[in-house]
Design an enzyme around this catalytic site. Structure first.
Site, PDB file in Angstrom:
ATOM      1  N   GLU A 551       0.833  -1.199   0.000  1.00  0.00           N
ATOM      2  CA  GLU A 551       0.000   0.000   0.000  1.00  0.00           C
ATOM      3  C   GLU A 551       0.871   1.253   0.000  1.00  0.00           C
ATOM      4  O   GLU A 551       1.879   1.324   0.686  1.00  0.00           O
ATOM      5  CB  GLU A 551      -0.923   0.008   1.216  1.00  0.00           C
ATOM      6  CG  GLU A 551      -2.037  -1.014   1.151  1.00  0.00           C
ATOM      7  CD  GLU A 551      -3.138  -0.735   2.164  1.00  0.00           C
ATOM      8  OE1 GLU A 551      -3.258   0.435   2.600  1.00  0.00           O
ATOM      9  OE2 GLU A 551      -3.874  -1.670   2.514  1.00  0.00           O
ATOM     10  N   GLY A 552       0.445   2.225  -0.749  1.00  0.00           N
ATOM     11  CA  GLY A 552       1.159   3.485  -0.847  1.00  0.00           C
ATOM     12  C   GLY A 552       2.122   3.564  -2.008  1.00  0.00           C
ATOM     13  O   GLY A 552       2.427   4.665  -2.487  1.00  0.00           O
TER      14      GLY A 552
END
Length: 637
Positions: A551-552
């Site tokens: 994520e990210g």
């Protein structure tokens, strides 16, 4: 109004100082306000007093409710004590209350005991409380016994209530001067934090009451840079994690919060403006929505690229079947790696010039057996997330990237989606990929069964936002929800990237529906939970990169593209055919002719070079020069 460091406030001021108007402005953004009027109606022939009361009533919005305590001064303490945590109470004013308290109709009375009861009620009030009182300590000592009794009683009341309140402000000529805490708002001094894993541990405040602290945010050391190659610079590329001090703000998070919306005029106008720019093709395509989003959140038709970006990486594991198939300790290793400025996320953050902040969230219990988080910890996590966003806004951050790296986050997000959107667990749970790149279908079935059992266990429970976070979402989703609330309150846009962020977006609809308008989804990443939540929230992914770096990472990978689109929209000129002059921005200047001779202001017509037809090939002598015959078939060198 609920993020300025106080829960109970005393507003002091002289006659016609503007104290009442200032107090009313502090609670103007509250959904509802209970207005407690303490002054008696007065004599029927006193028209001036009646006019004053009418002016006060006219200023109150229609959503406020009014409560009278003039007939019984002791009732004011009961009203304050009985107020709920989600209520906002405005008491105006204590001067009228003291007047009634000293009225002979209420004598004999123990004034000291009644004032002490009021101070105790203020100190223990769970509601948002603002009290207005006249400041008479600067005047001369009254010459009458009744006047001296009033000033003595009011002075004692002000001192007792000021000691019980979190903050005190003195209004002079309409200008507020904050007396407690010393200095100006918005925030009081920051106390020491609890250690790692001590979320919700009690700490002593200045007035001796217990308040909860939130998880510590660590500040890692930046690793030494590798030896540079010859001719290369030795600048560190890794962005360090920033420390986040926490305070208890008295923030009350409740359904139906009135938070700001983006500028609904600037966004469409910025998109319409793109059609007028001097571009060779059809425009920015899907990236037009990025320009509209930037314009709406910045409140201008010519937005600027986001210079200051911060990544919030939430780390918190989910126990039980939600984390089936996850390697034990892997998420903690990823968090340590990010703190040290290593790994894919840290590298991408450094390449994009973004800060990286690793946030430890409360661990979540198995959702198949009971609640993932207690109600108290949900409140703490929401306030913690709000303060994370607020700290970023105070530091000048223009864009937040919300990410998570805990074990079991996918299953927790799927449970939230199933509860809020009515989805079936298998439809929103992606397949489990092992560290060796193989699919673990047995672990996937365990996760599906876990979400199914959790939904069955909570089938009769309330589906309000806080209950869903407590029963199913857990610590990371609760903190993410607080981040979205705080970012919305401070007008900071957020890039969502992964199941935790979109799950928070689903929960936040009951708390503040405005928050989704401040969110942008670069990519769904092929995850079914993100796809479904994006459809419900109305967030259309911009790209389809199918990156699987955690994520990210996708948000940071697309950040240069988003910045380029905004920069083009702001920097390109209007097409010459649409400009006022109808001419190009840069005029062509004819060069001066070489050599002497007259010049003309009229440009000379362009002379095409003369075409010389080649000699036909064939037998016969030919020459390459005036005196060199060439025999037939021989090539001239």
């Amino acid at each position: 109004m609920s993020v300025d460091g106080w829960n109970t406030l005393l507003v002091l001021g002289g006659i016609r100082s503007g104290k009442s108007e200032f107090a009313e402005s502090l609670v103007a953004d509250a959904p509802t306000v209970r207005y407690v009027a303490t002054a008696p109606e007065g004599e029927p022939e006193d028209t001036e007093w009646a006019t004053r009361l009418a002016a006060h009533r006219a200023r109150r919005p229609g959503s406020w409710t009014t409560e009278e305590t003039a007939t019984d001064p002791r009732r004011l303490a009961d009203v304050i004590t009985g107020a709920e945590p989600n209520e906002t109470v405005l008491v105006d004013d204590l001067g009228g209350w003291v007047t009634v308290l000293l009225d002979p109709a209420h004598q004999p009375a123990d004034d000291t005991a009644t004032i002490a009861e009021l101070a105790d009620a203020v100190r223990s009030s769970p509601a948002r409380l603002v009290l207005v009182s006249p400041e008479v300590g600067l005047s001369l000592v009254p010459t009458t016994a009744l006047g001296r009794a009033f000033t003595d009683a009011l002075g004692a009341t002000n001192r007792a209530v000021a000691d019980a309140c979190d903050a005190v402000v003195l209004v002079v000529a309409g200008q507020p001067a904050w007396l407690k805490p010393t200095g100006a708002p918005p925030h009081p001094p920051v106390p020491a934090q609890a250690g790692p894993g001590q979320a919700g541990a009690p700490a002593e405040t200045a007035n001796g009451t217990a308040q909860e602290t939130l998880p510590e945010v660590l500040t890692p050391a930046v690793p030494p840079a590798p030896a540079p190659a010859p001719g290369a610079t030795d600048a560190d590329w890794a962005a360090p994690t920033m420390a986040l001090p926490m305070i208890a703000t008295g923030l009350v998070i409740q359904p139906g919060m009135e938070l700001p919306m983006p500028d609904d005029y600037a966004g469409p106008q910025a998109v319409d403006r793109l059609a007028t720019l001097d571009v060779p093709g059809g425009g920015l395509g899907m990236l037009e929505r990025v320009v509209g989003f930037a314009a709406a959140t910045q409140g201008t038709t010519t937005p600027a690229p986001w210079d200051s970006v911060r990544v919030l990486l939430l780390h918190g594991d989910h126990a039980g079947g939600a984390s089936a198939g996850a390697v034990p300790g892997e998420s903690a290793r990823r968090a340590r790696q990010a703190r040290a400025g290593k790994g894919a996320l840290a590298r991408l953050a450094a390449e994009s010039g973004a800060g990286l902040q690793v946030v430890e969230t409360p661990p979540s219990a198995p959702i198949e057996d009971g609640p993932a988080l207690s109600a108290d910890r949900v409140e703490s996590a929401l306030r913690y997330g709000w303060r994370l966003a607020e700290q970023a806004a105070d530091a000048g951050v223009q864009l937040l990237v919300l990410a998570a790296c805990g074990a079991g986050t996918e299953a927790a997000a799927a449970a939230v989606l199933a509860a809020t959107a009515g989805a079936e667990p298998p439809a929103v749970l992606g397949r489990v990929l092992t560290e060796h790149g193989q699919y673990d279908d047995a672990a996937w079935m365990v996760r599906c069964a876990t979400v199914r059992d959790a939904l069955h266990r909570t089938r009769r429970s309330s589906r309000d936002a806080k209950n869903i976070l407590a029963e199913l979402g857990g610590g990371d989703v609760a903190v993410a929800t607080g981040v979205l609330l705080g970012a919305t309150a401070r007008r900071v846009p957020v890039l969502l990237d992964g199941p935790v962020g979109v799950a928070a977006g689903m929960v936040i609809r009951d708390l503040a529906g405005q928050a989704r308008h401040w969110c942008l989804l670069p990519d769904h990443g092929g995850q079914p939970a993100v796809r479904l939540a994006a459809d419900v929230l109305g967030l259309t992914p911009l790209v389809d990169l199918r990156l699987d770096l955690g994520e990210g990472a996708t948000a940071l990978a697309t950040l240069p593209l988003l910045r380029s689109a905004v920069a083009l929209a702001a920097g390109l000129p209007v097409h010459p055919s649409l400009s006022d002059s109808g001419e190009d921005d840069e005029d062509f200047v004819e060069p001066e002719p070489a050599g002497p001779g007259p010049t003309s202001t009229e440009p000379e017509p362009r002379q095409e070079p003369e075409f010389a037809e080649p000699e036909p090939a064939g037998p016969g002598p030919a020459t390459t020069g005036p005196d060199e015959p060439v025999s037939p078939g021989r090539r001239a060198d």
